[in-house]
Scaffold this active site. Structure first.
Site, PDB file in Angstrom:
ATOM      1  N   HIS A   1       0.947  -1.231   0.005  1.00  0.00           N
ATOM      2  CA  HIS A   1       0.135  -0.048   0.142  1.00  0.00           C
ATOM      3  C   HIS A   1       0.747   1.276  -0.076  1.00  0.00           C
ATOM      4  O   HIS A   1       0.454   2.296  -0.504  1.00  0.00           O
ATOM      5  CB  HIS A   1      -1.107   0.120   1.135  1.00  0.00           C
ATOM      6  CG  HIS A   1      -2.116  -0.919   1.041  1.00  0.00           C
ATOM      7  ND1 HIS A   1      -3.102  -0.485   0.049  1.00  0.00           N
ATOM      8  CD2 HIS A   1      -2.417  -2.318   1.132  1.00  0.00           C
ATOM      9  CE1 HIS A   1      -3.913  -1.568   0.042  1.00  0.00           C
ATOM     10  NE2 HIS A   1      -3.552  -2.507   0.746  1.00  0.00           N
TER      11      HIS A   1
ATOM     12  N   HIS B   1       5.367 -14.455   5.887  1.00  0.00           N
ATOM     13  CA  HIS B   1       5.717 -13.330   6.880  1.00  0.00           C
ATOM     14  C   HIS B   1       4.589 -12.925   7.678  1.00  0.00           C
ATOM     15  O   HIS B   1       4.935 -12.712   8.947  1.00  0.00           O
ATOM     16  CB  HIS B   1       6.090 -12.306   6.018  1.00  0.00           C
ATOM     17  CG  HIS B   1       6.543 -11.027   6.625  1.00  0.00           C
ATOM     18  ND1 HIS B   1       5.887 -10.070   7.472  1.00  0.00           N
ATOM     19  CD2 HIS B   1       8.167 -10.881   6.989  1.00  0.00           C
ATOM     20  CE1 HIS B   1       6.809  -9.419   7.938  1.00  0.00           C
ATOM     21  NE2 HIS B   1       7.693  -9.589   7.911  1.00  0.00           N
TER      22      HIS B   1
ATOM     23  N   GLU C   1       4.884 -13.063  11.750  1.00  0.00           N
ATOM     24  CA  GLU C   1       4.392 -11.671  12.317  1.00  0.00           C
ATOM     25  C   GLU C   1       2.946 -11.616  12.145  1.00  0.00           C
ATOM     26  O   GLU C   1       2.361 -10.527  12.160  1.00  0.00           O
ATOM     27  CB  GLU C   1       5.137 -10.533  11.614  1.00  0.00           C
ATOM     28  CG  GLU C   1       6.543 -10.444  11.780  1.00  0.00           C
ATOM     29  CD  GLU C   1       7.370  -9.227  11.299  1.00  0.00           C
ATOM     30  OE1 GLU C   1       6.705  -8.290  11.011  1.00  0.00           O
ATOM     31  OE2 GLU C   1       8.479  -9.383  11.217  1.00  0.00           O
TER      32      GLU C   1
ATOM     33  N   HIS D   1      14.527 -13.525   8.186  1.00  0.00           N
ATOM     34  CA  HIS D   1      13.474 -14.086   8.899  1.00  0.00           C
ATOM     35  C   HIS D   1      13.782 -15.762   8.638  1.00  0.00           C
ATOM     36  O   HIS D   1      13.628 -16.236   9.668  1.00  0.00           O
ATOM     37  CB  HIS D   1      12.021 -13.825   8.254  1.00  0.00           C
ATOM     38  CG  HIS D   1      11.601 -12.539   8.780  1.00  0.00           C
ATOM     39  ND1 HIS D   1      11.459 -12.166  10.120  1.00  0.00           N
ATOM     40  CD2 HIS D   1      11.293 -11.370   8.131  1.00  0.00           C
ATOM     41  CE1 HIS D   1      10.855 -11.132  10.257  1.00  0.00           C
ATOM     42  NE2 HIS D   1      10.569 -10.691   9.247  1.00  0.00           N
TER      43      HIS D   1
HETATM   44 CO    CO Z   1       9.295  -8.513   8.887  1.00  0.00          CO
END
Ligand code: CO
Length: 294
Positions: free
Chosen positions: A119, A176, A207, A239
């Site tokens: 976005h 993610h 997350e 990650h």
């Molecule tokens: Co992250």
């Protein structure tokens, strides 16, 4: 410079400019089209093959097109700049393209979901549209933009399972996740579709939702003794290397191992798979074809 050399240099320059014009204008002198590829970025050198693959496939799909790159992560851009490898932000990249005379720009986000980062790219493009500098600027959809996209991404994810996998061994995918309203539901839907195709293919996120707890519970219920940990992310970056496969107590490897599940991490980013990059490039193609249509 001798006159003869000067004339030769001017002729070479003129020829180059003519070629550039031909490449950019496609017969219409008021049109200069360009592509901006945008990713979150990575500062992990081992994660670079994924971006190199995107770049290679984009150039093959759009031969002769001008392709520019930008990273959305300020933290990663800072790290790279300190190492002498600066990469533009989307705003700087678009400002440069405006300065270079581009009139029509296709921006492709290499994000997975329409979350915070995507976005932000859309907002940046809208600001440039508002400035009126470009005649047209449009943004391609992220990877998981619809049912068919999710199906194609799931097919690739399942193909990343090592060849030696036994039927009772689980595939644990790490996505993610997102705090962006609604975006997490795409991961929940993707998890459902993976499981429809393979009962032991489990997707969690670092997350967001589904959480690792959901994955652990499913593993226990199915009495899983071994799992392959596979990124459901474009690159095998921080990650993947730390949160998924790291040795810290709270990494997915450690948590699952503590539950009696032997773990084998796969350190391949999904953007290293051509079939996943093809989904993004299909989205870019839709925007590219819509440029300067009027
Ligand atoms: Co992250």
């Amino acid at each position: 410079m001798k006159a003869q050399a000067l004339v030769a240099a001017v002729l070479t320059l003129a020829a180059t400019l003519t070629q550039v014009k031909a490449a950019h204008h496609e017969g219409d002198p008021s049109v200069k089209k360009g592509i901006l590829l945008v990713t979150f970025g990575t500062s992990v050198p081992e994660a670079q093959p994924a971006f190199k693959n995107i770049d290679r496939l984009a150039r093959a799909r759009f031969p002769g097109a001008d392709i520019h790159w930008a990273f959305t992560s300020r933290m990663i851009r800072k790290k790279l700049a300190a190492r002498g490898e600066p990469v533009d932000s989307p705003t700087v990249a678009l400002a440069n393209m405006l300065e270079q005379g581009y009139t029509h720009v296709a921006v492709q986000s290499f994000h997975f979901i329409p979350g915070v980062e995507f976005h932000e790219v859309v907002r940046t493009a809208a600001r440039f549209r508002g400035l009126g500098g470009f005649k047209q600027i449009d943004v391609g959809l992220p990877l998981l933009a619809g049912y068919d996209d999710v199906g194609r991404a799931c097919a690739t994810a399942l193909s990343m399972a090592p060849a030696g996998r036994k039927p009772d061994e689980a595939l644990v995918f790490m996505g993610h996740g997102s705090e962006h309203h609604g975006a997490d539901l795409i991961y929940v839907a993707t998890a459902a579709m993976l499981r429809e195709r393979d009962a032991l293919a489990l997707l969690g996120t670092v997350e967001g939702h589904p959480t690792l707890d959901v994955v652990v519970a499913a593993c226990k219920k199915a009495n899983v003794k071994k799992a392959y940990l596979i990124p459901f992310m474009s690159v095998a970056g921080d990650h993947v290397r730390n949160d998924m496969a790291g040795d810290e107590d709270d990494s997915w490897k450690s948590v699952l191992t503590a539950q009696g599940i032997a773990c084998e991490p796969v350190l391949t980013g999904m953007a290293e798979c051509d079939t996943v990059v093809a989904i993004w490039l299909d989205h870019l193609d839709a925007v590219w074809k819509g440029l300067a249509a009027d």
